[in-house]
Design an enzyme around this catalytic site. Structure first.
Site, mmCIF file in Angstrom:
data_model
loop_
_atom_site.group_PDB
_atom_site.id
_atom_site.type_symbol
_atom_site.label_atom_id
_atom_site.label_comp_id
_atom_site.label_asym_id
_atom_site.label_seq_id
_atom_site.Cartn_x
_atom_site.Cartn_y
_atom_site.Cartn_z
ATOM 1 N N PRO A 135 0.783 -1.244 0.000
ATOM 2 C CA PRO A 135 0.000 0.000 0.000
ATOM 3 C C PRO A 135 0.817 1.299 0.000
ATOM 4 O O PRO A 135 0.823 2.054 0.969
ATOM 5 C CB PRO A 135 -0.848 -0.133 1.263
ATOM 6 N N CYS A 136 1.461 1.572 -1.104
ATOM 7 C CA CYS A 136 2.230 2.804 -1.237
ATOM 8 C C CYS A 136 1.324 4.040 -1.201
ATOM 9 O O CYS A 136 1.807 5.143 -0.939
ATOM 10 C CB CYS A 136 3.073 2.779 -2.510
#
Length: 167
Positions: A135-136
């Site tokens: 989850p950047c």
């Protein structure tokens, strides 16, 4: 390179595509471009099979959008070989950021083992081949602004808003 197959589902934010080998995701994102994802996975676009079948990774994406934010946490991802140890550590640290929260690029660099590698932390996010599962989108600038996101800032903000609402 492993033989990859593309699977796609519709989301509230547009198409979401995964490139998989078995149950392992090699690339994923808010796009219908198999070619774009193949490049992220370091695969030849013409070698990726396209399937209309469903996939467990897509079921996790649908659960995520239905409010089960932890559904994406169990999806196994694999990076192409040869990345620097810091980038690998940064991507592992990304998976530790809880849904509904954010971290700064500075915090990500520290969590990955090198507090001075802020630009490298940004690069790890910018080149993340398995968006959503790694989850950047949960990483923001120190001043709280969004920074960047491969699939656009509108999608990044929508993901953060969704997680804030459901967390």
């Amino acid at each position: 390179m492993t033989d990859l197959t593309a699977h796609q589902t519709a989301t509230a934010l547009g198409p979401f595509t995964v490139l998989v080998a078995g149950d392992v995701v090699y690339a994923a994102g808010f796009t219908d471009s198999v070619e774009q994802l193949a490049r992220l996975a370091d695969a030849e676009p013409g070698s990726v099979a396209v399937s209309a079948d469903d996939h467990s990774a897509l079921a996790a994406v649908r659960k995520y959008f239905d409010g089960d934010l932890s559904a994406i946490d169990e999806v196994t991802t694999k990076e192409r070989p040869g990345f620097a140890p810091f980038r690998t550590a940064a991507r592992q640290a990304l998976r530790e950021i809880p849904a509904g929260t954010t971290a700064t690029y500075t915090q990500l660099a520290a969590a990955a083992g090198n507090p001075r590698a802020i630009r490298a932390a940004g690069s790890a996010c910018a080149t993340n081949p398995t968006a959503l599962f790694v989850p950047c989108h949960r990483v923001v600038r120190t001043d709280g602004t969004l920074g960047g996101f491969l699939y656009g800032l509108d999608i990044k903000q929508a993901l953060l808003d969704h997680e804030a609402k459901c967390a």
